[in-house]
Design a protein around this motif. Structure first.
Motif, PDB file in Angstrom:
ATOM      1  N   ALA A   1      89.614 -65.957  -4.501  1.00  0.00           N
ATOM      2  CA  ALA A   1      88.551 -66.973  -4.561  1.00  0.00           C
ATOM      3  C   ALA A   1      88.654 -67.783  -5.851  1.00  0.00           C
ATOM      4  CB  ALA A   1      87.182 -66.292  -4.465  1.00  0.00           C
ATOM      5  N   ALA A   2      88.964 -67.115  -6.955  1.00  0.00           N
ATOM      6  CA  ALA A   2      89.121 -67.814  -8.230  1.00  0.00           C
ATOM      7  C   ALA A   2      90.292 -68.801  -8.161  1.00  0.00           C
ATOM      8  CB  ALA A   2      89.348 -66.814  -9.365  1.00  0.00           C
TER       9      ALA A   2
ATOM     10  N   LEU B   1      85.274 -72.489 -13.072  1.00  0.00           N
ATOM     11  CA  LEU B   1      85.316 -71.019 -13.017  1.00  0.00           C
ATOM     12  C   LEU B   1      84.076 -70.393 -13.665  1.00  0.00           C
ATOM     13  CD1 LEU B   1      89.053 -70.158 -13.780  1.00  0.00           C
ATOM     14  CD2 LEU B   1      87.807 -69.843 -11.631  1.00  0.00           C
TER      15      LEU B   1
ATOM     16  N   PHE C   1      80.788 -57.357   1.331  1.00  0.00           N
ATOM     17  CA  PHE C   1      82.228 -57.280   1.120  1.00  0.00           C
ATOM     18  C   PHE C   1      82.616 -57.094  -0.343  1.00  0.00           C
ATOM     19  CE2 PHE C   1      81.968 -61.566  -0.408  1.00  0.00           C
ATOM     20  CZ  PHE C   1      81.041 -62.185   0.402  1.00  0.00           C
TER      21      PHE C   1
ATOM     22  N   TYR D   1      81.610 -69.692 -11.099  1.00  0.00           N
ATOM     23  CA  TYR D   1      82.031 -68.532 -10.296  1.00  0.00           C
ATOM     24  C   TYR D   1      81.741 -67.243 -11.055  1.00  0.00           C
ATOM     25  CZ  TYR D   1      85.135 -65.451  -7.619  1.00  0.00           C
ATOM     26  OH  TYR D   1      85.661 -64.426  -6.870  1.00  0.00           O
TER      27      TYR D   1
ATOM     28  N   THR E   1      83.243 -53.774  -8.633  1.00  0.00           N
ATOM     29  CA  THR E   1      84.428 -54.633  -8.483  1.00  0.00           C
ATOM     30  C   THR E   1      84.138 -56.044  -8.973  1.00  0.00           C
ATOM     31  OG1 THR E   1      85.012 -53.342  -6.522  1.00  0.00           O
ATOM     32  CG2 THR E   1      86.201 -55.392  -6.881  1.00  0.00           C
TER      33      THR E   1
ATOM     34  N   ILE F   1      89.286 -71.835  -6.270  1.00  0.00           N
ATOM     35  CA  ILE F   1      88.441 -72.704  -7.106  1.00  0.00           C
ATOM     36  C   ILE F   1      89.306 -73.508  -8.062  1.00  0.00           C
ATOM     37  CG2 ILE F   1      86.726 -72.683  -8.969  1.00  0.00           C
ATOM     38  CD1 ILE F   1      85.411 -70.317  -7.512  1.00  0.00           C
ATOM     39  N   ILE F   2      90.316 -72.877  -8.633  1.00  0.00           N
ATOM     40  CA  ILE F   2      91.226 -73.570  -9.548  1.00  0.00           C
ATOM     41  C   ILE F   2      91.942 -74.703  -8.819  1.00  0.00           C
ATOM     42  CG2 ILE F   2      93.363 -73.318 -10.872  1.00  0.00           C
ATOM     43  CD1 ILE F   2      92.407 -70.464 -11.566  1.00  0.00           C
TER      44      ILE F   2
ATOM     45  N   VAL G   1      88.896 -76.995 -14.972  1.00  0.00           N
ATOM     46  CA  VAL G   1      89.160 -75.720 -14.287  1.00  0.00           C
ATOM     47  C   VAL G   1      88.270 -74.619 -14.854  1.00  0.00           C
ATOM     48  CG1 VAL G   1      90.876 -73.894 -14.050  1.00  0.00           C
ATOM     49  CG2 VAL G   1      91.504 -76.242 -13.511  1.00  0.00           C
TER      50      VAL G   1
ATOM     51  N   GLY H   1      90.480 -60.204  -3.147  1.00  0.00           N
ATOM     52  CA  GLY H   1      89.654 -61.277  -2.605  1.00  0.00           C
ATOM     53  C   GLY H   1      88.950 -62.067  -3.695  1.00  0.00           C
ATOM     54  N   SER H   2      88.444 -61.378  -4.699  1.00  0.00           N
ATOM     55  CA  SER H   2      87.762 -62.056  -5.806  1.00  0.00           C
ATOM     56  C   SER H   2      88.720 -62.957  -6.564  1.00  0.00           C
ATOM     57  CB  SER H   2      87.162 -61.029  -6.773  1.00  0.00           C
ATOM     58  OG  SER H   2      86.251 -60.192  -6.111  1.00  0.00           O
ATOM     59  N   LEU H   3      89.915 -62.434  -6.829  1.00  0.00           N
ATOM     60  CA  LEU H   3      90.902 -63.236  -7.561  1.00  0.00           C
ATOM     61  C   LEU H   3      91.397 -64.391  -6.706  1.00  0.00           C
ATOM     62  CD1 LEU H   3      92.898 -60.401  -9.368  1.00  0.00           C
ATOM     63  CD2 LEU H   3      91.053 -61.832 -10.246  1.00  0.00           C
TER      64      LEU H   3
ATOM     65  N   HIS I   1      88.636 -51.036  -2.852  1.00  0.00           N
ATOM     66  CA  HIS I   1      88.493 -51.658  -4.166  1.00  0.00           C
ATOM     67  C   HIS I   1      89.598 -52.679  -4.406  1.00  0.00           C
ATOM     68  CE1 HIS I   1      87.887 -52.112  -8.458  1.00  0.00           C
ATOM     69  NE2 HIS I   1      89.162 -51.812  -8.636  1.00  0.00           N
TER      70      HIS I   1
ATOM     71  N   ALA J   1      89.560 -77.545  -8.142  1.00  0.00           N
ATOM     72  CA  ALA J   1      89.254 -78.303  -9.358  1.00  0.00           C
ATOM     73  C   ALA J   1      90.419 -79.218  -9.737  1.00  0.00           C
ATOM     74  CB  ALA J   1      88.951 -77.349 -10.518  1.00  0.00           C
ATOM     75  N   ILE J   2      91.637 -78.707  -9.647  1.00  0.00           N
ATOM     76  CA  ILE J   2      92.814 -79.526  -9.965  1.00  0.00           C
ATOM     77  C   ILE J   2      92.904 -80.701  -8.996  1.00  0.00           C
ATOM     78  CG2 ILE J   2      95.342 -79.538  -9.941  1.00  0.00           C
ATOM     79  CD1 ILE J   2      95.243 -76.670 -11.005  1.00  0.00           C
TER      80      ILE J   2
ATOM     81  N   GLN K   1      88.915 -55.798  -2.395  1.00  0.00           N
ATOM     82  CA  GLN K   1      87.824 -56.573  -2.987  1.00  0.00           C
ATOM     83  C   GLN K   1      88.307 -57.343  -4.205  1.00  0.00           C
ATOM     84  OE1 GLN K   1      84.125 -54.412  -3.678  1.00  0.00           O
ATOM     85  NE2 GLN K   1      84.757 -52.901  -2.131  1.00  0.00           N
ATOM     86  N   MET K   2      89.086 -56.665  -5.034  1.00  0.00           N
ATOM     87  CA  MET K   2      89.598 -57.305  -6.240  1.00  0.00           C
ATOM     88  C   MET K   2      90.516 -58.475  -5.877  1.00  0.00           C
ATOM     89  SD  MET K   2      88.994 -56.692  -9.352  1.00  0.00           S
ATOM     90  CE  MET K   2      89.568 -57.208 -10.948  1.00  0.00           C
TER      91      MET K   2
ATOM     92  N   LEU L   1      92.083 -81.629 -17.318  1.00  0.00           N
ATOM     93  CA  LEU L   1      92.363 -80.748 -16.187  1.00  0.00           C
ATOM     94  C   LEU L   1      91.976 -79.311 -16.507  1.00  0.00           C
ATOM     95  CD1 LEU L   1      93.602 -81.365 -13.425  1.00  0.00           C
ATOM     96  CD2 LEU L   1      95.771 -80.538 -14.304  1.00  0.00           C
TER      97      LEU L   1
END
Lengths: 93, 131
Positions: free
Chosen positions: A22-23, B19, B38, B22, B43, A26-27, B15, A18-20, A12, A30-31, A15-16, B11
């Motif tokens: 990925a976020a 998101l 995965f 996502y 989660t 993305i940030i 962002v 990895g998810s964060l 868990h 975008a920047i 996974q958490m 900006l």
């Protein structure tokens, strides 16, 4: 959509994370995309440059108009002084 | 270093708009519409909640920046309306999730509405400079 079963899922916590992660990616993307689009000059500078270009264009148009008016004012004076000095040729004939 | 408020707003708005997409993917996993090996639905839902809280805080900051620095202007009426609708949709969504309002079955539609409003609000402001 179900992907083929490739074994047990990560923990868990993994996974958490990895998810964060990925976020965060993305940030960053975008920047990067926005910064590349805005460019080094920035939005305020772009607006200022556009205003200055507009003012320069208007000043050039005003100068062109003044030059045209000056030429029109000079033209009647040039017509009165013709090179042959003849006036009313038909009367003499 | 000179900081342009417009650029900061563009900006941050970009962002959170990115998101928002996502977030939809995470809840697609949470509702078992997508089943990656995965990531478990539980989660994904937790991650959606955590990222959503961050998005909400940043969105409120951008809204305060917009109103405080740029003020409500007739020229940006569409953006103001869309922004207000976005904040209301977010407030309703949070209220439903936390059990203050009934309507759990409408959460997917609320989520899609929030995404659409995020994109529309972004297009009406930042999109003018970036597109």
């Amino acid at each position: 959509m179900t992907l083929p079963d490739s074994g047990p899922r990560p923990s868990h916590r993994a996974q958490m994370a990895g998810s964060l992660l990925a976020a965060i990616l993305i940030i960053i993307a975008a920047i990067y995309a926005v910064s590349a689009r805005i460019g080094p000059t920035g939005i305020a500078d772009q607006q200022r440059a556009a205003e200055e270009a507009e003012e320069a264009r208007e000043a050039a148009e005003d100068a062109a108009e003044e030059a045209a008016e000056a030429r029109q004012e000079e033209a009647p004076g040039a017509e009165r002084q013709s090179p042959s000095g003849r006036r009313g040729g038909r009367d003499r004939e | 270093m000179r900081i342009d408020v417009s650029e900061v707003k563009i900006l941050l708005a970009s962002v959170v708009a990115a998101l928002a997409f996502y977030q939809v993917v995470l809840m697609a996993v949470g509702y078992r519409k997508i089943r990656p090996p995965f990531l478990s639905p539980a989660t994904a839902s937790l991650a959606h909640r955590a990222i959503g809280d961050t998005i909400l805080a940043v969105t409120l900051f951008v809204a305060a920046l917009c109103i405080g620095y740029f003020e409500l202007d007739d020229d940006k009426a569409l953006h103001s309306i869309l922004g207000a609708a976005l904040l209301m949709a977010l407030a309703v969504k949070v209220a439903v999730v936390r059990g203050w309002l009934h309507g759990n079955r409408y959460l997917p539609f609320l989520g899609i509405a929030v995404l659409v409003l995020f994109v529309a609000t972004w297009v009406s402001s930042a999109g003018v400079y970036l597109l």
